[in-house]
Design a protein around this motif. Structure first.
Motif, PDB file in Angstrom:
ATOM      1  N   UNK A  98      50.970  51.590  33.091  1.00 30.99           N
ATOM      2  CA  UNK A  98      52.386  50.509  33.084  1.00 30.99           C
ATOM      3  C   UNK A  98      53.231  51.552  33.342  1.00 30.99           C
ATOM      4  N   UNK A  99      53.815  52.804  33.610  1.00 29.62           N
ATOM      5  CA  UNK A  99      54.779  53.341  34.310  1.00 29.62           C
ATOM      6  C   UNK A  99      54.842  53.195  35.270  1.00 29.62           C
ATOM      7  N   UNK A 100      53.599  53.734  35.779  1.00 26.56           N
ATOM      8  CA  UNK A 100      53.669  54.144  37.354  1.00 26.56           C
ATOM      9  C   UNK A 100      52.373  53.528  38.104  1.00 26.56           C
ATOM     10  N   UNK A 101      52.035  52.608  38.033  1.00 32.24           N
ATOM     11  CA  UNK A 101      50.743  51.248  38.134  1.00 32.24           C
ATOM     12  C   UNK A 101      49.769  51.903  38.926  1.00 32.24           C
ATOM     13  N   UNK A 102      49.280  53.127  38.509  1.00 31.33           N
ATOM     14  CA  UNK A 102      48.085  54.189  39.163  1.00 31.33           C
ATOM     15  C   UNK A 102      47.041  53.098  38.154  1.00 31.33           C
ATOM     16  N   UNK A 103      45.969  52.534  38.997  1.00 28.73           N
ATOM     17  CA  UNK A 103      44.765  51.858  37.981  1.00 28.73           C
ATOM     18  C   UNK A 103      43.095  52.297  38.857  1.00 28.73           C
ATOM     19  N   UNK A 104      42.855  51.649  38.037  1.00 29.77           N
ATOM     20  CA  UNK A 104      41.124  52.207  38.128  1.00 29.77           C
ATOM     21  C   UNK A 104      40.262  50.670  38.308  1.00 29.77           C
ATOM     22  N   UNK A 105      39.252  50.513  37.777  1.00 29.86           N
ATOM     23  CA  UNK A 105      38.527  49.313  37.233  1.00 29.86           C
ATOM     24  C   UNK A 105      37.190  49.757  37.433  1.00 29.86           C
ATOM     25  N   UNK A 106      36.791  49.204  35.978  1.00 26.86           N
ATOM     26  CA  UNK A 106      35.182  49.913  35.627  1.00 26.86           C
ATOM     27  C   UNK A 106      34.033  48.589  35.810  1.00 26.86           C
ATOM     28  N   UNK A 107      33.547  49.190  36.610  1.00 26.99           N
ATOM     29  CA  UNK A 107      31.885  47.955  36.602  1.00 26.99           C
ATOM     30  C   UNK A 107      32.128  46.554  37.053  1.00 26.99           C
ATOM     31  N   UNK A 108      32.894  46.373  38.422  1.00 26.94           N
ATOM     32  CA  UNK A 108      33.033  45.093  38.992  1.00 26.94           C
ATOM     33  C   UNK A 108      31.857  44.579  39.123  1.00 26.94           C
ATOM     34  N   UNK A 109      31.626  44.126  38.350  1.00 28.57           N
ATOM     35  CA  UNK A 109      30.189  42.795  39.089  1.00 28.57           C
ATOM     36  C   UNK A 109      29.754  42.200  39.504  1.00 28.57           C
ATOM     37  N   UNK A 110      30.903  41.185  39.720  1.00 28.55           N
ATOM     38  CA  UNK A 110      30.687  40.194  41.269  1.00 28.55           C
ATOM     39  C   UNK A 110      31.958  40.786  41.675  1.00 28.55           C
ATOM     40  N   UNK A 111      32.645  39.874  42.521  1.00 29.20           N
ATOM     41  CA  UNK A 111      33.347  39.417  44.011  1.00 29.20           C
ATOM     42  C   UNK A 111      34.132  38.784  42.916  1.00 29.20           C
TER      43      UNK A 111
END
Length: 211
Positions: free
Chosen positions: A22-35
């Motif tokens: 929430x402070x820096x906005x840095x992010x990651x995604x786990x398991x994008x199974x579909x568009x």
């Protein structure tokens, strides 16, 4: 402080998670199974250039099907998968897409991880736990007091072990390993509602049998 948002995607309703600082906005995604337009909108609201990782807990199509599209959208993000599942994205028998008459948009993984690897994220690290059973290269990702378990630990049960490279004996060992973690972590599963390790230790048959 980290914010976790869940998106349920694809024919099998797999959970995809967008995690952001929430402070820096840095992010990651786990398991994008579909568009997913909703996932894309969530990433855009943070900033596509802020997406650091696309973490894959294992190589089945319902957990990787949107990875190529997401990589094109966020080219600086690095796709991460367990080393022993590295062949899954390019093999429709291993990733099970052929069962459903689907084609997985091809992609290359940027980072192949092993047990104990750590990925820097903000001022912390994402710890990799190799948890074979559902597939030989299944991994869980731990960040602080949360763990993303994919199809290894699912609330009240475990993932199936009868798919290619799956192993019931390995799954039992992996569940025992998770059960032995001393802290009560928040569990984000690959399917269904989330849980906690304490809840699973008390109610999940597969965890209880490890005692």
């Amino acid at each position: 402080m980290f914010k976790v948002k869940c998106f349920t995607l694809g024919e099998l309703g797999a959970n995809c998670y967008l995690v952001s600082d929430e402070e820096s906005g840095e992010s990651f995604v786990v398991d994008p199974g579909d568009v997913s337009p909703a996932l894309n909108a969530g990433i855009d609201s943070i900033g596509a250039d802020k997406l650091k990782y696309i973490l894959l807990t294992h190589g089945h199509f319902d957990h990787i099907g949107g990875a190529a599209s997401l990589k094109r959208r966020c080219p600086s993000a690095r796709i991460v998968i367990g080393k022993q599942d590295s062949a899954f994205p390019g093999n429709d028998e291993l990733n099970l897409s052929w069962h459903f008459g689907l084609d997985i948009d091809p992609f290359n993984c940027d980072i192949l991880v092993n047990d104990g690897d750590r990925l820097p994220f903000c001022k912390e690290e994402i710890q990799v736990l190799h948890t074979p059973g559902h597939t030989r290269g299944s991994v869980c990702y731990r960040l602080g007091n949360t763990v993303f378990t994919g199809d290894t630990l699912i609330t009240g049960t475990t993932g199936r072990t009868d798919f290619p490279t799956g192993s019931y004996d390995d799954m039992v060992k992996s569940i025992a390993r998770l059960a032995a973690i001393p802290e009560d972590l928040t569990v984000y599963c690959g399917h269904g509602e989330g849980s906690t390790l304490d809840r699973e230790r008390a109610t999940n048959y597969f965890m209880r049998m490890t005692k």
